[in-house]
Design an enzyme around this catalytic site. Structure first.
Site, PDB file in Angstrom:
ATOM      1  N   HIS A   1      -1.791 -28.717  45.311  1.00 35.54           N
ATOM      2  CA  HIS A   1      -1.965 -28.039  46.596  1.00 35.54           C
ATOM      3  C   HIS A   1      -3.468 -27.800  46.790  1.00 35.54           C
ATOM      4  CE1 HIS A   1      -1.745 -24.589  49.400  1.00 35.54           C
ATOM      5  NE2 HIS A   1      -0.508 -24.949  49.649  1.00 35.54           N
TER       6      HIS A   1
ATOM      7  N   ASP B   1      -0.054 -23.589  38.093  1.00 33.57           N
ATOM      8  CA  ASP B   1       0.270 -23.101  39.431  1.00 33.57           C
ATOM      9  C   ASP B   1       1.803 -23.045  39.525  1.00 33.57           C
ATOM     10  OD1 ASP B   1       0.961 -22.833  42.088  1.00 33.57           O
ATOM     11  OD2 ASP B   1      -0.482 -24.300  42.839  1.00 33.57           O
TER      12      ASP B   1
ATOM     13  N   GLN C   1       5.735 -22.912  43.114  1.00 31.02           N
ATOM     14  CA  GLN C   1       7.011 -23.530  43.485  1.00 31.02           C
ATOM     15  C   GLN C   1       7.998 -23.559  42.321  1.00 31.02           C
ATOM     16  OE1 GLN C   1       7.824 -24.268  46.501  1.00 31.02           O
ATOM     17  NE2 GLN C   1       5.833 -24.210  47.503  1.00 31.02           N
TER      18      GLN C   1
ATOM     19  N   LYS D   1       7.139 -16.337  48.087  1.00 32.73           N
ATOM     20  CA  LYS D   1       7.947 -17.543  47.851  1.00 32.73           C
ATOM     21  C   LYS D   1       9.123 -17.248  46.923  1.00 32.73           C
ATOM     22  CE  LYS D   1       3.974 -20.650  48.307  1.00 32.73           C
ATOM     23  NZ  LYS D   1       4.110 -21.410  49.543  1.00 32.73           N
TER      24      LYS D   1
ATOM     25  N   CYS E   1      -0.570 -29.282  52.859  1.00 35.14           N
ATOM     26  CA  CYS E   1      -1.747 -28.864  52.089  1.00 35.14           C
ATOM     27  C   CYS E   1      -1.964 -29.731  50.858  1.00 35.14           C
ATOM     28  CB  CYS E   1      -1.679 -27.396  51.677  1.00 35.14           C
ATOM     29  SG  CYS E   1      -1.645 -26.265  53.052  1.00 35.14           S
TER      30      CYS E   1
HETATM   31  C1  LIG Z   1       2.109 -25.434  44.745  1.00 36.43           C
HETATM   32  C2  LIG Z   1       1.454 -24.382  45.593  1.00 36.43           C
HETATM   33  N1  LIG Z   1       0.304 -23.829  45.186  1.00 36.43           N
HETATM   34  C3  LIG Z   1      -0.312 -22.872  45.899  1.00 36.43           C
HETATM   35  C4  LIG Z   1       0.202 -22.414  47.089  1.00 36.43           C
HETATM   36  C5  LIG Z   1      -0.527 -21.351  47.838  1.00 36.43           C
HETATM   37  O1  LIG Z   1       0.197 -20.173  47.860  1.00 36.43           O
HETATM   38  P1  LIG Z   1      -0.294 -18.917  48.721  1.00 36.43           P
HETATM   39  O2  LIG Z   1      -0.593 -19.445  50.088  1.00 36.43           O
HETATM   40  O3  LIG Z   1       0.865 -17.988  48.684  1.00 36.43           O
HETATM   41  O4  LIG Z   1      -1.509 -18.379  48.056  1.00 36.43           O
HETATM   42  C6  LIG Z   1       1.392 -22.960  47.555  1.00 36.43           C
HETATM   43  C7  LIG Z   1       1.963 -22.506  48.839  1.00 36.43           C
HETATM   44  O5  LIG Z   1       2.139 -23.216  49.784  1.00 36.43           O
HETATM   45  C8  LIG Z   1       2.023 -23.969  46.797  1.00 36.43           C
HETATM   46  O6  LIG Z   1       3.165 -24.529  47.220  1.00 36.43           O
END
Ligand SMILES: Cc1ncc(COP(=O)(O)O)c(C=O)c1O
Lengths: 407, 139
Positions: A124, A201, A204, A227, A365
């Protein structure tokens, strides 16, 4: 799966009873954010009705009530991910905040010119850009683990990227675009052979897969409350004590200090060293209710149910003419990205929306990943504990309708 | 026809559609019929980035009027682009600059012109007016 009572679970999420464009809502954008159960919604009202006060500073009754509630969340998070210590749980505003904190503070202490940081091709933007910024600032190099056409990490390429110059490996547990579950335990083990810490990370993964940070031996593990059926604006950074102790603070301010003099400030101990300023107290407190809710249903039950639903959805989508699923890894969780032959994802998304089906379209993203597959974006359906086979059927019908209109 | 007359005609056309589906089918049809932009103009500097769908816009000045051609990679966006062109192309620069576009609202497609919609349409309208403004300054 006899005791998985989907009807009572759905009844706990009021938004699922609403309609969109006159159609019952079919919410399949859970990768972006999940809906909230009544237990969380009520806890938010409760907080402002009965507990509202600042944390970690007042001696008065309410401040103690709020502080206790806030610290209960930390305890629950510790158990939820099986951390060794409560002070290894740093409360953040979300995944993005957690990654930026680590890249900045760890980077300041440990990364210098000529060093290398390893990420993967399926990250991401949140797990790309902070490391890019660090590399630019320090004259370090960003290395990327390539992936196969199925969307699996090339582990032999990863092995050959590891060396003594590498200072951090940062990879996602589950890809938000492909659904791939990465072999994070092995990734961590290999990095540790070079003494390199690993950030996972978990944005998900945390709502779908039981996480044990000690069994994984993860050095850092980050995720977002929103999430995992919790409130927006709260997240968690787990860090091993040894790393958190060695890292300088992120931001300066209240709460992160032990003693402030104009000559020098003594920083507070963990985890408060990394928690400057008034946090999102309401979200922090009510994250505990989300964790309780997940535990009541049982994360293993959820996993089993979602795996079955994912299988069902994959088969149903594969049966639709002209559908191409992007991300066909052996190990997958809760996300199906696809393209309808000859149709732009945006167009498909617009028609699906008209039919009450909420999916995400675009690059999610993960622009470098889209480039890897040479596509402009995908349509992504992502499932949660409250989705049903009937909703998947509705999705499939909606896609067929879109195909008949667009092609 | 003036910009206003064309808009009113479109509003009338759309009033015959009974549901969203026939409306969208018509828009999709328009998208398919939109005369393609000359491939030579589908370059990055004529690209309007809309995040999800992309729009290319080209302007020509002929006999005191601005002639727009455009394309998009998404068909619904292309249909909406085609509506914009029906309304604003072949008009005098000053009329384009001063035009008020109310038909999108009236035909129930307002959501597509919201600035947060990632389809590039808002930027396209802005760009059309900028072209017209530049041309009317020259005239
Ligand atoms: C794999 C992953 N990393 C990071 C993020 C970023 O999360 P947040 O926007 O809650 O900081 C997301 C959210 O879309 C994600 O799916």
């Amino acid at each position: 799966m006899t005791h998985y009572d989907i009807h009572s679970i759905r009844a706990d999420f009021p938004i699922l009873k609403t309609t969109v464009n006159g159609k019952p809502l079919v919410y399949l954008d859970n990768g972006a954010t999940t809906q909230k159960p009544l237990a969380v919604i009520n806890a938010i009202t409760d907080y402002y009705t009965l507990k509202n006060s600042n944390v970690h500073r007042g001696v008065h009754h309410l401040s103690q009530v709020a502080t206790d509630a806030y610290e209960i969340t930390r305890k629950k998070v510790k158990h939820y991910i099986n951390a060794a210590h409560e002070h290894e749980i740093v409360m953040t505003s979300g995944t993005t905040h957690g990654i930026n904190l680590v890249s900045s503070c760890y980077g300041k202490q440990f990364v210098k010119a000529g060093d290398e940081i390893i990420i993967s091709a399926m990250e991401h933007h949140s797990n790309i850009v902070p490391w890019q910024m660090l590399c630019e600032e320090r004259n370090a190099t960003l290395k990327v683990i390539p992936i196969s056409d199925d969307g699996e990490l090339d582990m032999s390429a990863y092995r050959s990227l590891l060396n003594d110059r590498v200072k951090m490996v940062a990879v996602t547990y589950v890809s938000n675009t492909l659904g791939t579950i990465n072999p994070v335990k092995e990734i961590i083990k290999l990095a540790h052979e070079y003494g390199v810490p690993v950030l996972i990370d978990g944005a998900q993964a945390i709502q779908h897969i039981a996480v044990d940070v000690q069994a994984l031996d993860a050095d850092f593990f980050v995720f977002s409350g929103h999430k995992m059926y919790g409130p927006t604006g709260v997240g968690v950074l787990y860090g091993k004590e040894k790393w958190l102790e060695l890292m300088p603070p992120y931001q300066g301010g209240g709460d992160m200090i032990k003693e402030v003099k104009f000559e020098k400030t003594i920083y507070n101990e963990l985890p408060f060293k990394f928690e400057a300023g008034t946090p999102n107290i309401e979200a922090g407190i009510c994250l505990a209710n989300a964790i309780d809710y997940i535990n009541e249903v049982g994360l293993n039950n959820i996993s089993l149910y979602e795996t079955e639903l994912l299988k069902y959805a994959t088969k149903a989508l594969n049966d639709v003419e002209g559908i191409r699923i992007i991300g066909t890894s052996q190990e997958k969780s809760s996300v199906i990205s696809f393209l309808l032959d000859g149709a732009h994802p945006y167009d498909v998304g617009v028609i699906l929306d008209k039919l009450g089906v909420a999916v995400r379209t675009g690059h999610h993203c993960t622009q470098p990943l889209m480039e890897r597959f040479a596509i402009p974006g995908t349509v992504r359906a992502s499932i949660a504990m409250y989705n049903t086979k009937e909703e998947i059927d509705t999705l499939v019908l909606a896609i067929k309708k879109a195909a008949s209109m667009l092609l | 026809m003036t910009i206003k007359e064309i808009q009113n005609e479109l509003i009338e056309d759309f009033s015959f559609f009974e549901d969203w589906m026939s409306k969208y089918e018509y828009i999709i049809q328009l998208g398919k019929e939109l005369p393609l932009i000359n491939e030579a103009y589908k370059t990055d500097d004529l690209l309007i980035k809309g995040c999800q769908s992309r729009v290319w816009l080209h302007a020509d000045y002929q006999d005191g009027k601005v002639v727009f051609t455009a394309d998009s990679d998404a068909i619904i966006t292309k249909g909406l682009v085609s509506l914009m062109i029906k309304v604003l192309s072949n008009q005098q620069p000053k009329d384009i600059v001063n035009s008020e576009l109310y038909f999108i609202d009236e035909i129930g497609l307002k959501e597509h012109l919201s600035p947060t919609r990632a389809n590039g349409l808002v930027s396209m309208v802005k760009q059309m007016k900028l072209y017209a403004m530049a041309l009317s300054a020259k005239v």
